[in-house]
Design a protein around this motif. Sequence first.
Motif, PDB file in Angstrom:
ATOM      1  N   PRO A 138       0.800  -1.358   0.024  1.00 54.88           N
ATOM      2  CA  PRO A 138      -0.102   0.022  -0.130  1.00 54.88           C
ATOM      3  C   PRO A 138       0.686   1.249   0.015  1.00 54.88           C
ATOM      4  N   SER A 139       2.075   1.049   0.700  1.00 54.82           N
ATOM      5  CA  SER A 139       2.634   2.473   0.776  1.00 54.82           C
ATOM      6  C   SER A 139       3.556   2.790  -0.661  1.00 54.82           C
ATOM      7  N   LEU A 140       3.797   1.670  -1.101  1.00 53.61           N
ATOM      8  CA  LEU A 140       4.493   1.938  -2.366  1.00 53.61           C
ATOM      9  C   LEU A 140       3.409   2.234  -3.601  1.00 53.61           C
ATOM     10  N   GLN A 141       2.187   1.807  -3.351  1.00 53.18           N
ATOM     11  CA  GLN A 141       1.100   2.374  -4.199  1.00 53.18           C
ATOM     12  C   GLN A 141       0.822   3.691  -4.071  1.00 53.18           C
ATOM     13  N   VAL A 142       0.839   4.258  -2.999  1.00 50.93           N
ATOM     14  CA  VAL A 142       0.776   5.583  -2.732  1.00 50.93           C
ATOM     15  C   VAL A 142       1.912   6.519  -3.380  1.00 50.93           C
ATOM     16  N   LEU A 143       2.948   5.791  -3.170  1.00 52.15           N
ATOM     17  CA  LEU A 143       4.145   6.759  -3.701  1.00 52.15           C
ATOM     18  C   LEU A 143       4.217   6.940  -5.192  1.00 52.15           C
ATOM     19  N   LEU A 144       3.874   5.725  -5.748  1.00 54.03           N
ATOM     20  CA  LEU A 144       3.808   5.615  -7.079  1.00 54.03           C
ATOM     21  C   LEU A 144       2.727   6.302  -7.913  1.00 54.03           C
ATOM     22  N   GLY A 148       7.470  12.887   4.061  1.00 53.31           N
ATOM     23  CA  GLY A 148       6.338  11.939   3.561  1.00 53.31           C
ATOM     24  C   GLY A 148       6.911  10.915   2.570  1.00 53.31           C
ATOM     25  N   VAL A 149       8.058  11.327   1.642  1.00 55.08           N
ATOM     26  CA  VAL A 149       8.502  10.358   1.004  1.00 55.08           C
ATOM     27  C   VAL A 149       9.244   9.359   1.562  1.00 55.08           C
ATOM     28  N   ILE A 150      10.031   9.783   2.530  1.00 57.31           N
ATOM     29  CA  ILE A 150      10.980   8.576   3.390  1.00 57.31           C
ATOM     30  C   ILE A 150       9.729   7.691   4.087  1.00 57.31           C
ATOM     31  N   LEU A 151       8.590   8.038   4.571  1.00 56.76           N
ATOM     32  CA  LEU A 151       7.820   7.316   4.951  1.00 56.76           C
ATOM     33  C   LEU A 151       7.081   6.123   4.022  1.00 56.76           C
ATOM     34  N   LEU A 152       6.841   6.759   2.934  1.00 52.74           N
ATOM     35  CA  LEU A 152       6.470   5.905   1.979  1.00 52.74           C
ATOM     36  C   LEU A 152       7.555   5.023   1.323  1.00 52.74           C
ATOM     37  N   LEU A 153       8.807   5.164   1.290  1.00 55.22           N
ATOM     38  CA  LEU A 153       9.997   4.530   1.114  1.00 55.22           C
ATOM     39  C   LEU A 153      10.416   3.475   1.926  1.00 55.22           C
TER      40      LEU A 153
END
Length: 439
Positions: free
Chosen positions: A212-218, A270-275
């Motif tokens: 889910p996190s990678l989906q949000v980031l992408l 925010g980017v760090i949290l997603l990665l």
Amino acid sequence: MDISKLENFFRYDLIKWLHELQRSIVKDFFSWHGAIEVVLVPLIFLIGRLFHKRITPKIEASIKNKLPKIVRESLFIKTFLKQIGLIFTVLLFKMSVFIMVSQHYKPGLLVVAGSLTAAWVIIKIASSLVMNQFWARVISTTAWVMAALNVFGLLGKTVAFLDTVGFVYNDKNLSILVIFKGIILLLALIQVATFSNKIAQEKIVKSHSLSPSLQVLLSKASKVGLMTLAVYLGLKGIGVDFTGLTIFSGAVGVGVGFGLQKVISNLVCGVILLLERSIKPGDIIEVGNARGKIKSLNARFIAMETFDKKEYLIPNDSLITGQVINWTYGDNSVRLRIPFGVAYSTDLREAMKASEEAALTVSGVLMTPAPVCRMTGYGASSVDFELRIWIDSPEKGTGRVKSDTMLAIWDSFKEKGIEFPFPQQDIYIKNLPPMVEES
């Protein structure tokens, strides 16, 4: 800007067209044929309106069971149904023009009205494909004005006039016409980028191999990247040279960096949290005294909804620099601790066994790992214990399971005669003062 062309447009072209329009009105409309046209135009619109009220509902009913719901409820079909009356009106105009031409008369007003109505219908139906309603109205209005200018023979002259008004930037002439074309190009590119982003997000959401996190980031990267590319190509299309903006943008970037330091910090966090995928939508987290479920991860903050439906907007940098308890980080299983006490006269081993058996009767308590009761100390009025149970759905709330378990222990202890103690104090008086007899 060429001043001579501008003066010629207003002094000669526009005045010449106004004189021609005046002569046409006097010649065509102040006659029997002109009077007939003046009466026919509103009559045709009235007939088209009546046709729309009577026929359109029948067409809607006929396609209701023939087309899929997603097609039937699309903006394109809805717009088409709204324009059925005007489509019929255009056909009436065409028939009227044909009849009058067959009588050796060239109608002017009917041709203009029919052409403008046809242009309006085509533009409205075409603009329904634009996703943003505001820009759809802007595009349709602009296109209709251009069609009107074309009908009156002014489009070419208007385009030539707009090409003379503007300014020079970086040795390039940026006229109103060039800027207008650039805006149209930019809107078209944004629509393409929005449509492409929608398709990309659907593919990302349906991908089971992405967290889910990678989906949000992408998804966010896709949206920002496509929109940036659309704006860049749109500005390039009107001849904007970005090399001249390098020094200026660098200076502005430094100033903005200091002024928006906190905002940029939240964006980076925010980017760090997603990665890192330390938190993701659906996780149960605890920040300070607030605990709840993560609803969404945004660029600057996360949205967390507590179990009493309060929403907390927590900045991303607080999650990076502060302490966060993620109840579902590695596993959805969560252990709850339920303290209780029994009287000193109780069979302690029987009380421990009864509490464990009572917990197994509660819905939501896992059998594996099984509930475990541990003695924790000798209290002032009770022997203290702690029952430890496991649940696998913390997102549904822990309060209900904890309450049901305590009620189950209460019922079990009442049935077995196990006493719950309460604080008591005994007062012993060693020496009483001598009684004084009243005389």
